[in-house]
Design an enzyme around this catalytic site. Structure first.
Site, PDB file in Angstrom:
ATOM      1  N   LYS A  14       0.773  -1.234  -0.059  1.00 51.92           N
ATOM      2  CA  LYS A  14       0.004   0.112  -0.038  1.00 51.92           C
ATOM      3  C   LYS A  14       0.848   1.220   0.029  1.00 51.92           C
ATOM      4  O   LYS A  14       2.048   1.231   0.539  1.00 51.92           O
ATOM      5  CB  LYS A  14      -1.082   0.002   1.031  1.00 51.92           C
ATOM      6  CG  LYS A  14      -0.081   0.224   2.589  1.00 51.92           C
ATOM      7  CD  LYS A  14       0.129   1.531   2.870  1.00 51.92           C
ATOM      8  CE  LYS A  14       0.788   1.707   4.347  1.00 51.92           C
ATOM      9  NZ  LYS A  14       1.413   2.935   4.710  1.00 51.92           N
ATOM     10  N   ASP A 141      -2.805  -1.359   9.583  1.00 51.53           N
ATOM     11  CA  ASP A 141      -2.793  -1.447   8.243  1.00 51.53           C
ATOM     12  C   ASP A 141      -3.335  -2.728   7.473  1.00 51.53           C
ATOM     13  O   ASP A 141      -3.370  -2.970   6.456  1.00 51.53           O
ATOM     14  CB  ASP A 141      -1.571  -1.235   7.610  1.00 51.53           C
ATOM     15  CG  ASP A 141      -0.872   0.317   7.801  1.00 51.53           C
ATOM     16  OD1 ASP A 141      -1.632   1.140   8.252  1.00 51.53           O
ATOM     17  OD2 ASP A 141       0.330   0.244   7.866  1.00 51.53           O
TER      18      ASP A 141
HETATM   19  O1  C5P Z   1      -0.932  -0.488  14.150  1.00 51.97           O
HETATM   20  P1  C5P Z   1       0.694  -0.782  13.972  1.00 51.97           P
HETATM   21  O2  C5P Z   1       1.018  -2.195  14.970  1.00 51.97           O
HETATM   22  O3  C5P Z   1       1.020  -1.111  12.760  1.00 51.97           O
HETATM   23  O4  C5P Z   1       1.128   0.422  14.783  1.00 51.97           O
HETATM   24  C1  C5P Z   1       2.646   0.488  14.748  1.00 51.97           C
HETATM   25  C2  C5P Z   1       3.008   1.604  15.801  1.00 51.97           C
HETATM   26  O5  C5P Z   1       2.659   2.908  14.915  1.00 51.97           O
HETATM   27  C3  C5P Z   1       1.935   2.052  16.956  1.00 51.97           C
HETATM   28  O6  C5P Z   1       2.751   1.164  18.109  1.00 51.97           O
HETATM   29  C4  C5P Z   1       2.119   3.262  17.050  1.00 51.97           C
HETATM   30  O7  C5P Z   1       3.482   3.480  17.860  1.00 51.97           O
HETATM   31  C5  C5P Z   1       2.141   3.901  15.811  1.00 51.97           C
HETATM   32  N1  C5P Z   1       0.955   4.147  15.345  1.00 51.97           N
HETATM   33  C6  C5P Z   1       0.318   5.318  15.848  1.00 51.97           C
HETATM   34  N2  C5P Z   1      -0.968   5.643  15.238  1.00 51.97           N
HETATM   35  C7  C5P Z   1      -1.431   4.999  14.225  1.00 51.97           C
HETATM   36  C8  C5P Z   1      -0.968   3.857  13.723  1.00 51.97           C
HETATM   37  C9  C5P Z   1       0.140   3.482  14.243  1.00 51.97           C
HETATM   38  O8  C5P Z   1       0.631   5.991  16.575  1.00 51.97           O
HETATM   39  N3  C5P Z   1      -2.863   4.996  13.794  1.00 51.97           N
END
Ligand code: C5P
Length: 307
Positions: A14, A141
């Protein structure tokens, strides 16, 4: 156990055409409004029945992918097994083409592929909605990697609404030498904005209009990413990459997600080739990928049932 049934799932990378980010929430995440767009850069995940859950990765950056319980494909398979009570295991092999730690959902894509593959292999038959819910538990994602196409993401990015988009867009992606850590880029964004009022994230109306009409020039002008200043601060060479691509005639340029991959929108396949040559000659990236979008999300492309 037969061990001979096999399923192949293809899953796209993506890019984020727009990414608007709120102040940090109490849980540490950030509310976003984003436009996800799936492009024709794919990881292929092959899965066969086994006693345990395991993954092996092949491809140029395979050594940078965790192979154990931290691997997102393994986490997805474990979660699906827990959720459904499936007793089987799975042996997965991922051929990686999506850059690792590149802001293009490389890890999330493999999680989405694992959900689709195991659901087939174990015949758990979950609904699309149930798979999307499990996907959101793995990462923000992952649901989009299942859905594909072009979609608006809200919440952490996991709540999706398909976007009306006409036609096919042409992309050149400039890859950086190193990856960037998503939490580090969000933290840098917070640091840069400290003490300033942060507006509520809102996707520009011009972007949705550009997608509806398939207008690449308008889309290029509307692309935006609140994380871009943070990514450039952490990796200053990205400023030059952006500058060279725009100077060489890209219709628009944006760092994808938390970066460091840079997505350049161009008018045609020929323009994509020209820009690839320009970026390579200027020495501003490790590699370039050419792609089109939108493309479908994770889906089984081949299955052999021997039992
Ligand atoms: O959701 P995911 O595990 O991919 O997110 C990884 C990190 O990215 C989270 O721990 C956070 O620090 C940051 N993040 C965030 N806000 C989001 C998506 C991700 O702060 N909407």
């Amino acid at each position: 156990m037969s061990g001979r049934s096999e399923v192949l799932v293809r899953v796209p990378a993506k890019i984020n055409l727009a990414l608007l980010v709120s102040q940090p929430r109490p849980d540490g995440y950030h509310d976003v409004e984003t436009v996800y767009h799936a492009i024709s850069v794919y990881d292929d995940l092959t899965a066969s029945l086994d006693d345990d859950i395991s993954v092996a990765t092949i491809g140029s950056q395979a050594d940078q992918v965790p192979q154990g319980a931290d691997n997102l494909a393994v986490r997805a398979a474990v979660l699906l097994a827990e959720h459904t009570g499936a007793a089987d295991g799975v042996r997965m092999r991922v051929r990686k083409r999506i850059p690792v730690a590149g802001g293009m959902a490389g890890g999330s894509a493999d999680a989405a592929a694992a959900l689709v593959a195991c659901d087939r292999l174990w015949r758990t038959g979950l609904t699309r909605a149930a798979l999307l819910e499990l996907a959101a538990e793995i990462g923000s994602d992952v649901p989009f990697c299942l859905m594909g196409g072009t979609a608006v993401g809200t919440g952490r990015g996991e709540h999706l609404t398909p976007a009306l988009a006409r036609g096919t867009f042409h992309w050149v992606i400039a890859l950086a030498d190193e990856g960037l850590s998503t939490p580090a880029v969000y933290a840098e964004c917070d640091r840069l904005r400290a003490g300033r009022a942060v507006p509520t994230p809102r996707i520009p109306a011009a972007m949705m209009q550009a997608l509806r009409s398939g207008d690449a020039v308008a889309l290029g002008a509307a692309m935006t990413n609140d994380l871009q200043p943070a990514a450039v601060n952490l990796m200053p060479d990205l400023a030059r990459t952006l500058e060279v691509g725009i100077g060489d005639g890209a219709l628009g340029a944006v760092i994808s997600g938390s970066g460091p991959s840079v997505a350049f929108l161009v008018a045609s396949t020929e323009a994509a080739l020209d820009l690839s040559i320009g970026l390579t000659a200027a020495g501003v990236c490790r590699d370039v990928l050419r792609a089109t979008g939108p493309v479908p999300g994770a889906r089984a492309v081949e299955a052999r049932w021997s039992t």
